[in-house]
Write an enzyme that holds these catalytic residues in place. Structure first.
Site, PDB file in Angstrom:
ATOM      1  N   ASN A  10      37.980  29.851  44.215  1.00  0.00           N
ATOM      2  CA  ASN A  10      37.882  30.740  45.375  1.00  0.00           C
ATOM      3  C   ASN A  10      37.468  32.108  44.862  1.00  0.00           C
ATOM      4  OD1 ASN A  10      38.160  32.296  47.634  1.00  0.00           O
ATOM      5  ND2 ASN A  10      40.384  32.050  47.841  1.00  0.00           N
ATOM      6  N   LYS A  12      36.747  34.629  46.564  1.00  0.00           N
ATOM      7  CA  LYS A  12      37.161  35.704  47.479  1.00  0.00           C
ATOM      8  C   LYS A  12      35.978  36.662  47.689  1.00  0.00           C
ATOM      9  CE  LYS A  12      41.852  34.854  46.056  1.00  0.00           C
ATOM     10  NZ  LYS A  12      43.218  35.322  45.874  1.00  0.00           N
ATOM     11  N   HIS A  96      44.022  30.331  54.301  1.00  0.00           N
ATOM     12  CA  HIS A  96      44.410  31.084  53.092  1.00  0.00           C
ATOM     13  C   HIS A  96      45.357  32.218  53.479  1.00  0.00           C
ATOM     14  CE1 HIS A  96      44.228  33.506  49.483  1.00  0.00           C
ATOM     15  NE2 HIS A  96      43.781  32.435  48.865  1.00  0.00           N
ATOM     16  N   GLU A  98      45.522  35.165  52.599  1.00  0.00           N
ATOM     17  CA  GLU A  98      44.869  36.454  52.865  1.00  0.00           C
ATOM     18  C   GLU A  98      44.268  36.483  54.275  1.00  0.00           C
ATOM     19  OE1 GLU A  98      42.548  36.423  49.259  1.00  0.00           O
ATOM     20  OE2 GLU A  98      44.406  36.636  48.112  1.00  0.00           O
ATOM     21  N   GLU A 168      49.897  27.524  47.761  1.00  0.00           N
ATOM     22  CA  GLU A 168      49.673  28.808  47.101  1.00  0.00           C
ATOM     23  C   GLU A 168      50.803  29.762  47.474  1.00  0.00           C
ATOM     24  OE1 GLU A 168      45.327  29.472  45.968  1.00  0.00           O
ATOM     25  OE2 GLU A 168      45.528  30.146  48.027  1.00  0.00           O
ATOM     26  N   GLY A 174      47.266  36.427  42.479  1.00  0.00           N
ATOM     27  CA  GLY A 174      46.732  37.674  41.935  1.00  0.00           C
ATOM     28  C   GLY A 174      47.771  38.540  41.236  1.00  0.00           C
ATOM     29  N   SER A 212      47.580  32.479  40.313  1.00  0.00           N
ATOM     30  CA  SER A 212      47.526  32.880  38.894  1.00  0.00           C
ATOM     31  C   SER A 212      47.390  31.676  37.965  1.00  0.00           C
ATOM     32  CB  SER A 212      48.759  33.722  38.524  1.00  0.00           C
ATOM     33  OG  SER A 212      48.786  34.912  39.293  1.00  0.00           O
TER      34      SER A 212
HETATM   35  P1  13P Z   1      44.545  33.939  41.796  1.00  0.00           P
HETATM   36  O1  13P Z   1      44.192  32.722  40.975  1.00  0.00           O
HETATM   37  O2  13P Z   1      43.684  35.123  41.519  1.00  0.00           O
HETATM   38  O3  13P Z   1      46.011  34.233  41.737  1.00  0.00           O
HETATM   39  O4  13P Z   1      44.236  33.550  43.334  1.00  0.00           O
HETATM   40  C1  13P Z   1      44.742  32.377  43.852  1.00  0.00           C
HETATM   41  C2  13P Z   1      44.150  32.165  45.188  1.00  0.00           C
HETATM   42  O5  13P Z   1      44.481  32.830  46.146  1.00  0.00           O
HETATM   43  C3  13P Z   1      43.117  31.126  45.323  1.00  0.00           C
HETATM   44  O6  13P Z   1      42.848  30.855  46.659  1.00  0.00           O
END
Ligand code: 13P
Length: 249
Positions: A10, A12, A96, A98, A168, A174, A212
Site C-alpha cells: 500500500n 498510500k 483502511h 486511514e 491492521e 506507521g 510496521s
Molecule cells: P506501515 O507498514 O507503514 O505501518 O503501514 C501499514 C498499512 O497501513 C498498510 O495498509
C-alpha cells in the site's frame, strides 16, 4: 488448509510519477520462480495504468486504495470501481483505517463500496483494526467483531476467493510498533472464528497482517498458522525491502 500466501503493498499517498515509475520497474522482475505468493501493488489512482502496463506478463497485480460507493455520475472527485477495472487493476483496498479516520467511512458506505467493487469485477482487500484506546480498554475483539459483522452480508455476495481480510491494528501502522507474532496470531485466529459465523468456507479465507511489517519481522509473522501474508505500507516503498518481505514467506 492450503491458502495461497498473499503479499500486498500500500503506497498510500507517496511518490511522484518519476519515483513511481522507477519503483514499478524495479518490482516488475519479481518472477513466479521467486515466490509462490499472490502479489498486489496498491498505487495512487494516477499511477494505475503505469502499474498495469509495467506489470504485463509479470506475476504482479495492481490494486487501488479505495473506490467510490457510487457506480457513475455527478460525484466530483470520486473514482468508480469500473474506472479502476478499466485500467486493468484487479484489486482495491477498502476500509483502511486511514479512510475510516480521515473520511469517516462507516458500514453502510463500506458495504456499498464492496458491492460496487464486486459489480466491476474488482477483488477486495478489506481492512479491519482496533485503535490503541480500544486495545487498552480490552475492546479489541469487540471492535473487530463489529467491523466484520457489519459488512458480512455484502461480503457474502462474493466468491470466497474474491476477498482477503487485512488485520491492521491502528497502533501498529506507521509507528514501528509491530504486533508480536503471538498477538497478531491471536487476533487472526479470532477473525477466522468470526468469519465462520457467516462463511462455511472460512478456513479458505486469507487473513493478512499489516502494521510496521518489515524484512526483519516478516518471517516470524508468516510462521503463524493463521497469518497468510502481509499488507505493507512504508517498507513497500523500497523495492529491495518489499522483495525481502515477499521472500520471507
Ligand atoms: P506501515 O507498514 O507503514 O505501518 O503501514 C501499514 C498499512 O497501513 C498498510 O495498509
Amino acid at each position: 488448509m492450503n491458502r495461497k500466501p498473499f503479499i500486498a503493498a500500500n503506497w498510500k499517498m507517496n511518490l511522484n510519477r518519476t519515483e513511481a515509475q522507477t519503483l514499478l520497474r524495479d518490482l516488475s522482475n519479481i518472477s513466479v520462480k521467486d515466490s509462490e505468493s499472490e502479489i498486489v501493488i496498491c498505487v495512487p489512482f494516477p499511477y494505475l495504468l503505469l502499474a498495469t502496463e509495467q506489470f504485463q506478463g509479470s506475476q504482479l497485480q495492481t490494486g487501488s486504495q479505495d473506490c467510490s460507493s457510487h457506480a457513475v455520475g455527478a460525484y466530483t472527485g470520486e473514482t468508480s470501481a469500473a474506472m479502476i477495472r478499466s485500467c486493468n487493476a484487479n484489486y482495491t483496498l477498502l476500509g483502511h483505517s486511514e479512510r475510516r479516520r480521515y473520511h469517516g467511512e462507516k458500514a453502510t458506505e463500506l458495504s456499498a463500496k464492496i458491492r460496487e467493487a464486486h459489480a466491476a469485477q474488482l477483488k477486495i482487500i478489506f481492512c479491519v483494526g482496533e485503535t490503541l484506546e480500544e486495545r487498552e480498554q480490552k475492546l479489541h475483539f469487540n471492535c473487530i467483531h463489529e467491523q466484520i459483522g457489519e459488512v458480512a452480508s455484502a461480503l457474502q455476495e462474493l466468491p470466497i476467493d474474491s476477498f482477503v481480510i487485512a488485520y491492521e491494528p491502528v497502533w501498529a501502522i506507521g509507528t514501528g510498533k509491530t504486533a508480536s507474532p503471538e498477538t497478531a496470531q491471536e487476533m487472526h485466529a479470532y477473525i477466522r472464528n468470526v468469519l465462520k459465523n457467516s462463511f462455511s468456507m472460512a478456513p479458505q479465507i486469507r487473513i493478512i497482517y499489516g502494521g510496521s511489517c518489515t524484512p526483519e519481522n516478516a518471517a516470524a509473522l508468516f510462521k503463524q498458522p493463521d497469518i497468510d501474508g502481509a499488507l505493507v505500507g512504508g517498507a513497500s516503498l523500497n523495492a529491495a525491502s518489499f522483495k525481502s518481505i515477499i521472500h520471507s514467506y
